[in-house]
Design an enzyme around this catalytic site. Structure first.
Site, mmCIF file in Angstrom:
data_model
loop_
_atom_site.group_PDB
_atom_site.id
_atom_site.type_symbol
_atom_site.label_atom_id
_atom_site.label_comp_id
_atom_site.label_asym_id
_atom_site.label_seq_id
_atom_site.Cartn_x
_atom_site.Cartn_y
_atom_site.Cartn_z
ATOM 1 N N ALA A 65 -19.144 -4.215 -6.237
ATOM 2 C CA ALA A 65 -19.933 -3.145 -6.846
ATOM 3 C C ALA A 65 -20.479 -3.643 -8.183
ATOM 4 O O ALA A 65 -19.872 -4.506 -8.836
ATOM 5 C CB ALA A 65 -19.052 -1.920 -7.054
ATOM 6 N N GLY A 80 -16.089 -5.118 -3.505
ATOM 7 C CA GLY A 80 -16.863 -4.391 -2.496
ATOM 8 C C GLY A 80 -17.563 -5.323 -1.511
ATOM 9 O O GLY A 80 -17.859 -4.924 -0.383
ATOM 10 N N GLU A 118 -15.005 -6.135 0.986
ATOM 11 C CA GLU A 118 -14.806 -4.904 1.772
ATOM 12 C C GLU A 118 -15.949 -4.693 2.753
ATOM 13 O O GLU A 118 -15.738 -4.273 3.892
ATOM 14 C CB GLU A 118 -14.661 -3.700 0.828
ATOM 15 C CG GLU A 118 -13.375 -3.781 0.010
ATOM 16 C CD GLU A 118 -13.274 -2.721 -1.078
ATOM 17 O OE1 GLU A 118 -12.182 -2.186 -1.265
ATOM 18 O OE2 GLU A 118 -14.284 -2.442 -1.742
ATOM 19 N N GLU A 165 -10.643 -6.551 -8.252
ATOM 20 C CA GLU A 165 -10.762 -5.310 -9.024
ATOM 21 C C GLU A 165 -9.699 -5.207 -10.100
ATOM 22 O O GLU A 165 -9.936 -4.707 -11.193
ATOM 23 C CB GLU A 165 -10.672 -4.091 -8.090
ATOM 24 C CG GLU A 165 -11.885 -3.882 -7.187
ATOM 25 C CD GLU A 165 -11.805 -4.636 -5.871
ATOM 26 O OE1 GLU A 165 -10.989 -5.569 -5.746
ATOM 27 O OE2 GLU A 165 -12.572 -4.297 -4.960
#
Ligand code: DAK
Length: 258
Positions: free
Chosen positions: A63, A108, A111, A131
């Site tokens: 992200a 992300g 993911e 993260e």
């Protein structure tokens, strides 16, 4: 230039994450592109396989941290929820999605790759859930899909340390399907996509459904579910064509559209 670019050829849809200056970090435009991807697959019935790849040296570095810093909690939640829903839709659509991981797949980005059905990585790729290094935790399946793919303890280690693993280690752990030479990534992924696109679209969709939904069930329920989907596949035009072609010693001509 769109943050996700699309190119369709012979039933194969390439979706290119196109923010190389930010290592394809996921901002609102990328989320919109991923939503568009899902919509395209739902509407364009000639799409048989999707390939997601990143422009530049990363698949996706997660992200967009700068966007997070600019956003209020509520804005961040909205965008992240849309991302989560788009990734869930990846599992539900009846077309396989291949992540062609050409570099960093972090946070992300990792993911997103895990939400795809297959992962082909180039030898210079890296995976990880960093993260924790910025004081947050994974939010789009990092602690969940990773544990299911690589095992409980290894996922715990990766999420707690934020350490990156190489493509080779990711392959050893079962996170990726195969590792290929960097310069051969597109060619190898295309070969894989074409192999799948030659099959019956009904059977391909049902395999995806059986594996993805059955994986969340007990073995007994999963096998029962598989039997039902088998019966559905058996009832398709393509099943008749496939079996007839076998007996007649010819190549089957499956439907080209879903
Ligand atoms: N966001 C924003 N910009 C990024 C970025 C990111 N994630 N990653 C890289 N960039 C930008 C850098 O800021 C730099 O921009 P400039 O400074 O040139 O303007 C440019 O991309 C090139 O990056 P570097 O200069 O850092 O390149 P290096 O080769 O030195 O390093 C790196 C590459 C990938 C190791 C490094 O950039 C890095 O550590 N990036 C951050 C990786 C990271 O922490 N990712 C996790 C982000 S958090 C959820 C869904 C998803 C999420 C959460 C919830 N729900 C559904 C609830 C996801 C969260 C995350 O992904």
């Amino acid at each position: 230039m769109a943050a996700v670019e699309f190119e369709k050829e012979n039933g194969i849809l390439w979706a290119k994450l196109n923010r190389p200056e930010a290592l394809n970090a996921i901002n609102e435009d990328v989320v919109e592109g991923l939503e568009k991807l899902v919509e395209k697959v739902r509407n364009e019935r000639d799409i048989r396989v999707v390939i997601i790849i990143g422009e530049g040296k990363a698949f996706c570095a997660g992200a967009d941290i700068k966007m997070f810093l600019r956003s209020s909690t509520f804005e961040a939640r909205e965008i992240i929820e849309r991302l989560g829903k788009a990734l869930e839709a990846f599992e539900d659509i009846d077309v396989p999605i291949i992540a062609a991981v050409n570099g960093f797949a972090l946070g992300g980005g990792c993911e997103m790759a895990m939400a795809c059905d297959l992962i082909v990585a180039s030898e210079n790729a890296f995976f990880g859930q960093p993260e924790i290094n910025i004081g947050i935790i994974p939010g789009a399946g990092g602690t969940q899909r990773l544990a299911r793919l690589v095992g409980w303890k290894k996922a715990m280690e990766l999420c707690l340390t934020g350490n990156r693993i190489s493509a080779q280690e990711a392959e050893r752990l079962g996170l990726v399907n195969r590792v290929v030479k960097q310069e051969e990534l597109k060619e190898e992924v295309l070969k894989l996509a074409k192999t799948i696109a030659e099959k019956s679209p009904t059977a391909v969709g049902l395999v995806k459904q059986a594996v993805n939904r059955g994986f969340k069930m007990s073995l007994r329920d999963g096998v029962a579910y598989e039997r039902d989907l088998f019966a559905l596949s058996f009832a398709s035009e393509d099943a008749k064509e496939g079996m007839s072609a076998f007996v007649e010693k010819r190549i089957p001509e499956f439907r080209k559209k879903r």
